[in-house]
Motif scaffolding. Structure first.
Motif, PDB file in Angstrom:
ATOM      1  N   PRO A  38      34.703  30.141  30.633  1.00 31.57           N
ATOM      2  CA  PRO A  38      33.435  30.691  30.350  1.00 31.57           C
ATOM      3  C   PRO A  38      33.434  31.524  29.417  1.00 31.57           C
ATOM      4  N   LYS A  39      32.170  31.793  28.687  1.00 33.32           N
ATOM      5  CA  LYS A  39      32.155  32.793  27.576  1.00 33.32           C
ATOM      6  C   LYS A  39      32.196  34.182  27.728  1.00 33.32           C
ATOM      7  N   THR A  40      32.231  34.590  29.091  1.00 32.71           N
ATOM      8  CA  THR A  40      32.425  36.040  29.268  1.00 32.71           C
ATOM      9  C   THR A  40      34.029  36.283  29.542  1.00 32.71           C
ATOM     10  N   ASP A  41      34.236  37.345  28.907  1.00 34.62           N
ATOM     11  CA  ASP A  41      35.829  38.019  29.076  1.00 34.62           C
ATOM     12  C   ASP A  41      35.792  38.901  30.229  1.00 34.62           C
ATOM     13  N   ALA A  42      34.896  38.861  31.243  1.00 35.19           N
ATOM     14  CA  ALA A  42      34.942  39.850  32.280  1.00 35.19           C
ATOM     15  C   ALA A  42      35.796  39.263  33.433  1.00 35.19           C
ATOM     16  N   TYR A  43      36.360  38.129  33.475  1.00 37.33           N
ATOM     17  CA  TYR A  43      37.433  37.885  34.519  1.00 37.33           C
ATOM     18  C   TYR A  43      38.593  37.210  33.973  1.00 37.33           C
ATOM     19  N   SER A  44      39.646  37.837  34.526  1.00 41.22           N
ATOM     20  CA  SER A  44      41.230  37.134  33.853  1.00 41.22           C
ATOM     21  C   SER A  44      41.513  36.076  34.531  1.00 41.22           C
ATOM     22  N   ASN A  45      41.086  35.810  35.985  1.00 40.68           N
ATOM     23  CA  ASN A  45      41.523  34.701  36.635  1.00 40.68           C
ATOM     24  C   ASN A  45      40.459  33.816  37.414  1.00 40.68           C
ATOM     25  N   VAL A  46      40.610  32.973  38.192  1.00 39.15           N
ATOM     26  CA  VAL A  46      39.559  32.081  38.913  1.00 39.15           C
ATOM     27  C   VAL A  46      39.338  32.859  40.117  1.00 39.15           C
ATOM     28  N   ALA A  47      40.182  33.482  40.808  1.00 38.38           N
ATOM     29  CA  ALA A  47      39.819  34.266  41.936  1.00 38.38           C
ATOM     30  C   ALA A  47      38.824  35.448  41.679  1.00 38.38           C
ATOM     31  N   GLN A  48      38.962  36.317  40.486  1.00 38.46           N
ATOM     32  CA  GLN A  48      38.005  37.114  40.172  1.00 38.46           C
ATOM     33  C   GLN A  48      36.577  36.451  39.855  1.00 38.46           C
ATOM     34  N   LEU A  49      36.670  35.448  39.118  1.00 39.63           N
ATOM     35  CA  LEU A  49      35.497  34.756  38.700  1.00 39.63           C
ATOM     36  C   LEU A  49      34.751  34.128  40.098  1.00 39.63           C
ATOM     37  N   ALA A  50      35.478  33.555  40.939  1.00 38.77           N
ATOM     38  CA  ALA A  50      35.104  32.978  42.264  1.00 38.77           C
ATOM     39  C   ALA A  50      34.269  34.342  43.164  1.00 38.77           C
TER      40      ALA A  50
END
Length: 118
Positions: free
Chosen positions: A47-59
């Protein structure tokens, strides 16, 4: 006040500060070849955003972007692996995560016996 964190290597690739062999790009996601492939086809989908360091945060915070990422993986797999692939998200240093900007490893082709395609 603390210093801002250094941008990740992926943020620098997105900003075109570091070259990469880009195979896909849209407004939200970029895909490129891994420089140290663990399989005959090894793409990173980021993803082009750096707001999430891992997939759990993204989900938890942007499930739509996660769904978009998986759709891009599937599209790239159709183009590069005949649609058969492994999708790996490493979460945490002890699990092999070295860049703390969420990203998926799309692995395809014949993988060595007994590996998970690290």
């Amino acid at each position: 006040m603390s210093e801002p964190a250094e941008p990740s290597i992926f943020s620098r690739i997105i900003a075109r500060e570091i070259p990469a062999d880009i195979v896909y790009e849209d407004d939200h996601i970029i895909g490129f070849r891994d420089i140290a492939p663990q399989a005959p086809v090894h793409l990173l989908v980021v993803p082009k955003t750096d707001a999430y360091s891992n997939v759990a945060q993204l989900a938890a915070n942007d499930p739509g972007l996660l769904a978009e990422l998986v759709a891009v993986v599937d599209r790239l797999a159709a183009e590069h692996t005949g649609g058969e692939y492994r999708l790996v998200f490493n979460t945490g240093a002890s699990a092999g995560q070295t860049v703390f900007h969420v990203h998926a490893h799309l692995l395809g082709g014949r993988l060595p016996e007994g590996t998970l395609g690290r």
